[in-house]
Design a protein around this motif. Sequence first.
Motif, mmCIF file in Angstrom:
data_model
loop_
_atom_site.group_PDB
_atom_site.id
_atom_site.type_symbol
_atom_site.label_atom_id
_atom_site.label_comp_id
_atom_site.label_asym_id
_atom_site.label_seq_id
_atom_site.Cartn_x
_atom_site.Cartn_y
_atom_site.Cartn_z
ATOM 1 N N VAL A 1 0.748 2.622 1.396
ATOM 2 C CA VAL A 1 0.395 1.205 1.497
ATOM 3 C C VAL A 1 0.518 0.785 2.962
ATOM 4 C CG1 VAL A 1 0.969 -1.128 0.761
ATOM 5 C CG2 VAL A 1 1.122 0.760 -0.875
ATOM 6 N N LEU A 2 -0.575 0.313 3.521
ATOM 7 C CA LEU A 2 -0.624 -0.076 4.929
ATOM 8 C C LEU A 2 -0.394 -1.564 5.136
ATOM 9 C CD1 LEU A 2 -3.831 1.960 5.862
ATOM 10 C CD2 LEU A 2 -1.458 2.641 6.290
ATOM 11 N N LEU A 3 -0.664 -2.344 4.099
ATOM 12 C CA LEU A 3 -0.551 -3.797 4.206
ATOM 13 C C LEU A 3 -0.238 -4.361 2.829
ATOM 14 C CD1 LEU A 3 -1.002 -6.318 6.073
ATOM 15 C CD2 LEU A 3 -3.381 -6.317 5.283
ATOM 16 N N VAL A 4 0.619 -5.375 2.785
ATOM 17 C CA VAL A 4 0.973 -6.019 1.515
ATOM 18 C C VAL A 4 0.776 -7.528 1.636
ATOM 19 C CG1 VAL A 4 2.633 -4.232 0.851
ATOM 20 C CG2 VAL A 4 3.426 -6.235 2.125
ATOM 21 N N PRO A 5 0.541 -8.204 0.504
ATOM 22 C CA PRO A 5 0.392 -9.658 0.541
ATOM 23 C C PRO A 5 1.611 -10.329 1.165
ATOM 24 C CG PRO A 5 -0.258 -8.811 -1.604
ATOM 25 C CD PRO A 5 0.362 -7.670 -0.858
ATOM 26 N N GLY A 6 1.344 -11.388 1.912
ATOM 27 C CA GLY A 6 2.422 -12.128 2.557
ATOM 28 C C GLY A 6 2.733 -11.659 3.960
ATOM 29 N N LYS A 7 2.200 -10.498 4.356
ATOM 30 C CA LYS A 7 2.400 -9.975 5.708
ATOM 31 C C LYS A 7 1.175 -10.262 6.561
ATOM 32 C CE LYS A 7 6.411 -8.054 4.983
ATOM 33 N NZ LYS A 7 7.626 -8.590 5.590
ATOM 34 N N TYR B 1 -3.603 -6.065 -0.591
ATOM 35 C CA TYR B 1 -3.043 -4.779 -0.186
ATOM 36 C C TYR B 1 -4.127 -3.928 0.477
ATOM 37 C CZ TYR B 1 0.604 -5.759 -3.697
ATOM 38 O OH TYR B 1 1.612 -6.326 -4.431
ATOM 39 N N VAL B 2 -3.698 -3.033 1.362
ATOM 40 C CA VAL B 2 -4.566 -1.970 1.877
ATOM 41 C C VAL B 2 -3.785 -0.674 1.715
ATOM 42 C CG1 VAL B 2 -5.766 -1.014 3.886
ATOM 43 C CG2 VAL B 2 -5.706 -3.499 3.541
ATOM 44 N N GLU B 3 -4.440 0.342 1.150
ATOM 45 C CA GLU B 3 -3.778 1.633 0.972
ATOM 46 C C GLU B 3 -4.748 2.770 1.219
ATOM 47 O OE1 GLU B 3 -2.364 2.612 -2.956
ATOM 48 O OE2 GLU B 3 -4.347 2.395 -3.853
ATOM 49 N N THR B 4 -4.178 3.936 1.548
ATOM 50 C CA THR B 4 -4.987 5.141 1.659
ATOM 51 C C THR B 4 -5.233 5.683 0.258
ATOM 52 O OG1 THR B 4 -2.999 6.492 1.939
ATOM 53 C CG2 THR B 4 -4.109 5.774 3.952
ATOM 54 N N LEU B 5 -6.451 6.133 0.001
ATOM 55 C CA LEU B 5 -6.770 6.723 -1.294
ATOM 56 C C LEU B 5 -6.537 8.227 -1.297
ATOM 57 C CD1 LEU B 5 -9.964 4.684 -2.081
ATOM 58 C CD2 LEU B 5 -7.823 4.630 -3.354
#
Length: 198
Positions: free
Chosen positions: A35-41, A105-109
């Motif tokens: 996970v590269l990015l999460v809500p609230g950040k 969110y942003v994540e690597t697949l």
Amino acid sequence: MELLPTLVKITHLPEKELMPVLNLFESIDVPAKTVLLVPGKVCSQVWFVGSGSLRAYYQLEERKRTNPGMSEEKITREVTNWLIPTGGLHTAMRSFSQQVPTFYYVETLEASRLFTLSYPNYRLALRLHPEVVWKIFEYVIVMADLRLHISNLRYPEDRLRVFELTYPGTISQLPVHIQASYLNIDPNTLSRLRAKRQ
């Protein structure tokens, strides 16, 4: 893909114009499902995908009735709003440009090699190499327009056709539930549409 060919592909600028910005990027290897990015950040980076793929998604809370007259149950499902293949780029545009918290969110697949441009280096590139930065974010606008086009297609068959033309190869091999979420198609319907072609 290495960074320079990725930038050439995205910006359509000659290599000599892109060379001065290369040292503003950092190369990182990231495992699958990171996970590269999460809500609230606040999003502090632009990710260029040298290899692998990313997705951006948000969680949607829905109410589901178990039986008529019974109380509702809350369920959470993931909605994929972006797929980013090798050679693409992504950032949470509003969060990154305005430095405000994101809602997704942003994540690597899969295991991925990413070239990251930090917000401070973006500001530096904007000052020293505005043409390059404009071309990078022009690509973001073009991809957002394409995403809107796909989501506005009425029929699932049409959404699937444009999706397969846009993301040949690796992205189309992703799990059906992620593709279905991106296309706003029930996973069973997506499988049935593909089966009809064989």
